[in-house]
Structures are given as structure tokens and as C-alpha cells.
Write an enzyme that holds these catalytic residues in place. Structure first.
Site, PDB file in Angstrom:
ATOM      1  N   LYS A 142       0.818  -1.218   0.000  1.00 39.46           N
ATOM      2  CA  LYS A 142       0.000   0.000   0.000  1.00 39.46           C
ATOM      3  C   LYS A 142       0.852   1.269   0.000  1.00 39.46           C
ATOM      4  CE  LYS A 142      -4.217  -2.034   1.762  1.00 39.46           C
ATOM      5  NZ  LYS A 142      -3.865  -3.469   1.909  1.00 39.46           N
TER       6      LYS A 142
HETATM    7  C1  LIG Z   1      -4.436  -4.513   1.245  1.00 37.04           C
HETATM    8  C2  LIG Z   1      -3.630  -5.750   1.119  1.00 37.04           C
HETATM    9  C3  LIG Z   1      -3.976  -6.773   0.195  1.00 37.04           C
HETATM   10  C4  LIG Z   1      -5.227  -6.715  -0.677  1.00 37.04           C
HETATM   11  O1  LIG Z   1      -5.168  -5.686  -1.623  1.00 37.04           O
HETATM   12  P1  LIG Z   1      -6.506  -5.208  -2.377  1.00 37.04           P
HETATM   13  O2  LIG Z   1      -6.107  -4.032  -3.176  1.00 37.04           O
HETATM   14  O3  LIG Z   1      -7.483  -4.875  -1.286  1.00 37.04           O
HETATM   15  O4  LIG Z   1      -6.962  -6.343  -3.206  1.00 37.04           O
HETATM   16  C5  LIG Z   1      -3.140  -7.872   0.090  1.00 37.04           C
HETATM   17  N1  LIG Z   1      -2.038  -7.996   0.858  1.00 37.04           N
HETATM   18  C6  LIG Z   1      -1.684  -7.044   1.766  1.00 37.04           C
HETATM   19  C7  LIG Z   1      -0.465  -7.263   2.589  1.00 37.04           C
HETATM   20  C8  LIG Z   1      -2.465  -5.903   1.921  1.00 37.04           C
HETATM   21  O5  LIG Z   1      -2.099  -4.966   2.826  1.00 37.04           O
END
Ligand SMILES: *Cc1c(COP(=O)(O)O)cnc(C)c1O
Length: 463
Positions: free
Chosen positions: A110
Site C-alpha cells: 500500500k
Molecule cells: C491490502 C492488502 C492486500 C489486498 O489488496 P486489495 O487491493 O485490497 O486487493 C493484500 N495484501 C496485503 C499485505 C495488503 O495490505
């Protein structure tokens, strides 16, 4: 490039307005009016670009209201906080390639989007003379990445609610040890759902929302999707350089955000460059059921070792639905209203199209832990539980004729307890975070009460 709503109810916007709006005013999600096409000649030109230069090229296809030198500076600054010179390096481990997306300040993918989004917010606010109070609830990853994205930025205060004592200790410390005066952590005496419900209720108070210029950082912001498109193209170019013309990607998915970025990348690149997107889910399998049966229907959330994917309503699903429905906003609006009323949406008429876009596999808890253990024994490489879900799906669904790139969405140390279940001990934190537990921290502990939280926001908000 102008931006429109998936529900067809707003006049086209410039990029900067789209970033500030987040969720479209008609309740839909924002998308570019058209998706540009990248030619093979352009790919030749981009083949050797460092990450930041490639990001600039791709972003400028979608942004025409920020001067090139400013955009260059924004991108440069956003990725200077990454611990790896390649930002998102690719490495081969056994039968798969791993795209490491966890070298940012909070060790999860993120950061790739939220480092840029924080800088974009600050840039736009500086030009309009405005301010913003970001309010969000988190079960862990999003909150820390959002805080890292806006800490110390002018014109922005951020309020992040987390369930007191119910995130992992590292996740809580990653938020509460940020002491910048514009950062406000609130530990709520309650569950994540309680925190989320309070945030929703406050956003629904429109007078309050307007007075305090409340902003959101969840994955509905188009700029987040756009930032994530870059690493798909970057990874594709790396494999292209090694002679691959067509690759698959395996993506551990919760909100459909990351895999939707892959869908956009697939549409931008010449046909066939990205062959298949493997949509990997944990035991919360709403999206796997959607791919196999064409039915999108809500169920109960199950708690797993990959908590960032413990989601039943995928907030970015509506963006894919817009393309599935032939870019018909009126139809999407009707679909989403029907889904809100009944909790189910029948798209079985589109099964062939969906199968062309995705293959999918739901991975159980025992499979996730076993994959972490097996992969470590075979390759000496540690996967976090989210990444393990994607790797397991890739190993099951991969095509011998094409390489598969697995997105590594978090550093294994961030989910040490699950890793310890697989290999017997917790992996160490990387050096930049090894002293986390001894750092000073600041956090307000409040009851799960809308008025108590509102009072706290009022006392500390920008106005
Ligand atoms: C947020 C997150 C996901 C999922 O991502 P999306 O965009 O919601 O599909 C997967 N792995 C980690 C470590 C995350 O923080």
C-alpha cells in the site's frame, strides 16, 4: 484526460479534482474517460527505464493538469522513501517470479500508492489554499501506510481509528510511534467493524463532512489504482528483456484494488503481453465464486492469517463491473442498487468474458501455512501469508508456457506469528524498524461512541 463516474452521474473532471473527490458524488467510482494504448515501440523505449522514470511516463498518460517538472518531482519524492534502489524489484524463486512490493516505509504494497497520494494531496492543497482532515478506520495495513503517506504534510491532519489491542503489535506500533503533530491515532474500545461503522456515520453527516473537509484514503481513490499500474508494467518489462513476450500475474486480492490495477495494465499493453490475471483469495472467497460462477454475493467475513484480505465487499469491484457492462453507467447504477438491496448480483451471462480476464483460486488456511513452510524449505525465501495465498494459486494455475509473476504484498516480518506457525520462529524486522518497540508512542484510547470520536476530531481538526 478527463474522469467520469462508473454510475454516469457526474460531469467529467480533471485529474486533480478526481484525486480530491475520491468517491464520486453520485456514489460511483471515478475512472478515466478512455484507457490509452501503449504500443510495442513505446515499450522498446521504456525497456530500460528506472522505476521512477517509468512511473512518470505512465502517470503522464493519465494526468494533464500537473506540469511535467512538478510531476517528476512528486514521483521522485514518493519513491525516495523506498529501501530498494529498484523500488519494486523482481526475483526468481523456483518456478515463479516474485515482485517485491514491500520495500516502502510500512513494509506493505500500500506504500506504493499512499506515498504518492500523500504528496498529491499536499500539492493540490498548496495550490488551492485548502485543507483536509483525513478520517479512516483500519484493521492494520491501510492505516499505517496512510499515516506514513501524509505525516508532516502541510494542510492535512489525519485521524486513524484502529480496534484497541486487536491489530498485530507491529501494526499498532507502526501507527502510534509516528509523532508528527498532524497525526492522530485513536484506539477504539471495540472491533474493527465498530470503528468502521463510526467512520461511516461521521462521513454521512454531510454538514460535518463539508465543514471539516473530511477526506478518505481507502482504495477507492483513482490515484491509488494508477500508482499500482506502474509495477505491473515494470515487472512485465523486466521479463520481456529476458525474452518473455507474454506473462501471467498472480495477485492476492481483498478489495479488488490491486488486481484491478493489473486489469488496467493489461488493457494498456499490447494484446497478449499480460495473458492471465490470477485472482487469489483466502477463505473469504466471494471473488473466486464470482469468477467461477458469475455470481457476486456477500457472505460472512472469516478471520484468517491474511487479515488484509478478510473482506466480503470488494470496494473496487464496481470498476471492473463498469467494463463488463460495456461502460454503461446507468446499468452499473442499477446493478449496485440491486446488490445493496439483495446482497447478490447475477452476472452469469458474462462468464465467458470473466474467464478471459481472470482465473481464480481460493486458498485455505492450512494451504497458506504449508506454502510458507514449503517455499522456505525449497528456496530459502520467506513469504508473508498474503503473498503465500498468491503463490499457492500461481503454482496450481500456472501455464508451463509462460512465466508467472507473484505479487509479494507484505514483508514476512509484518505477519511474524503466521510465519512462525510455518517455520517455527518469527522473522526479524528489517533494520529500519528493529527498534519499533522501544520508540515513544502517542495514541488516544476512546470508547466506540460516535460523539466521543467526533468531539476528539473537532478538538484537533484543521479548520
Ligand atoms: C491490502 C492488502 C492486500 C489486498 O489488496 P486489495 O487491493 O485490497 O486487493 C493484500 N495484501 C496485503 C499485505 C495488503 O495490505
Amino acid at each position: 484526460m478527463r474522469y467520469i463516474s462508473t454510475r454516469g452521474g457526474i460531469a467529467p473532471l480533471r485529474f486533480q479534482d478526481a484525486v480530491m473527490m475520491g468517491l464520486a458524488r453520485d456514489g460511483g467510482l471515478l475512472l478515466p474517460e478512455t484507457l490509452p494504448a501503449i504500443s510495442a515501440d513505446t515499450l522498446d523505449r521504456w525497456q530500460h527505464l528506472p522505476y521512477q522514470y517509468l512511473a512518470r511516463e505512465i502517470l503522464s498518460l493519465f494526468i494533464d493538469d500537473i506540469p511535467a517538472t512538478d510531476l517528476e518531482e512528486l514521483v521522485e519524492r514518493s519513491y525516495a522513501s523506498f529501501a530498494h534502489p529498484q523500488v519494486t524489484p523482481v526475483c526468481k524463486q523456483g518456478e515463479v517470479y516474485i515482485l517485491e512490493l514491500f520495500h516502502g516505509p510500512t513494509l506493505a504494497f500500500k506504500d506504493v500508492a499512499l506515498q504518492l497520494l500523500g504528496n498529491l494531496f499536499e500539492y493540490v492543497l498548496a495550490r488551492t489554499g485548502g485543507f483536509m482532515n483525513i478520517l479512516g478506520a483500519t484493521s492494520g495495513d491501510t492505516g499505517s501506510a496512510a499515516i506514513a503517506g501524509v505525516r508532516g504534510k502541510a494542510g492535512i491532519n489525519i485521524f486513524i481509528l484502529h480496534p484497541h489491542g486487536r491489530t498485530s503489535p507491529i501494526q499498532a506500533l507502526q501507527m502510534t510511534t509516528v509523532l508528527d503533530p498532524n497525526v492522530f491515532n485513536i484506539a477504539v474500545n471495540g472491533s474493527f467493524d465498530d470503528a468502521q461503522a463510526i467512520v461511516k456515520a461521521i462521513f454521512n453527516d454531510l454538514a460535518f463532512r463539508d465543514a471539516y473537509q473530511l477526506g478518505a484514503v481507502n482504495s477507492i481513490n483513482w490515484a491509488r489504482v494508477l500508482a499500482q499500474v506502474v509495477y505491473y508494467v515494470y515487472a512485465y518489462l523486466k521479463l520481456r528483456k529476458q525474452g518473455a513476450s507474454s506473462v501471467d500475474f498472480s495477485v492476492p486480492t481483498g478489495n479488488f484494488g490491486d488486481i484491478f490495477a493489473g486489469f488496467v495494465a493489461r488493457r494498456l499493453l499490447p494484446a497478449g503481453c499480460i495473458h492471465t490475471l490470477i485472482l487469489a483469495t483466502n477463505e473469504n472467497d466471494i471473488l473466486t465464486r464470482f469468477v467461477s460462477q458469475g455470481e457476486y454475493s456477500r457472505g460472512q467475513v472469516i478471520t484468517t492469517s491474511s487479515p488484509s484480505m478478510d473482506i466480503q465487499i470488494a470496494s473496487n469491484f464496481e470498476r471492473y463491473l463498469y467494463y463488463l457492462r460495456g461502460e454503461n453507467g446507468g446499468q452499473v447504477k442499477a446493478d449496485m442498487e440491486g446488490f445493496a438491496a439483495t446482497g447478490t448480483l447475477d452476472l452469469s451471462a458474462f462468464k465467458a468474458q470473466i474467464a478471459e480476464d481472470f482465473s481464480s483460486r481460493s486458498v485455505s488456511e492450512p494451504e497458506t501455512i504449508a506454502t510458507i513452510g514449503d517455499f522456505h524449505r525449497q528456496h530459502g525465501y520467506l513469504l508473508d501469508p498474503h503473498t503465500a495465498v498468491g503463490v499457492k494459486a500461481a503454482l496450481e494455475l500456472k501455464d508451463a508456457n509462460r512465466p508467472v509473476v507473484c505479487l509479494a504484498t507484505a514483508h514476512p516480518a509484518k505477519f511474524g506469528a503466521a510465519v512462525a506457525q510455518a517455520i517455527g520462529s518469527e522473522p526479524p524486522l528489517p533494520p529500519a524498524l528493529s527498534d519499533l518497540a522501544s520508540r515513544e508512542s502517542r495514541c488516544a484510547v476512546l470508547d466506540a461512541d460516535i460523539d466521543a470520536i467526533k468531539d476528539f476530531v473537532v478538538a484537533n481538526a484543521l479548520r
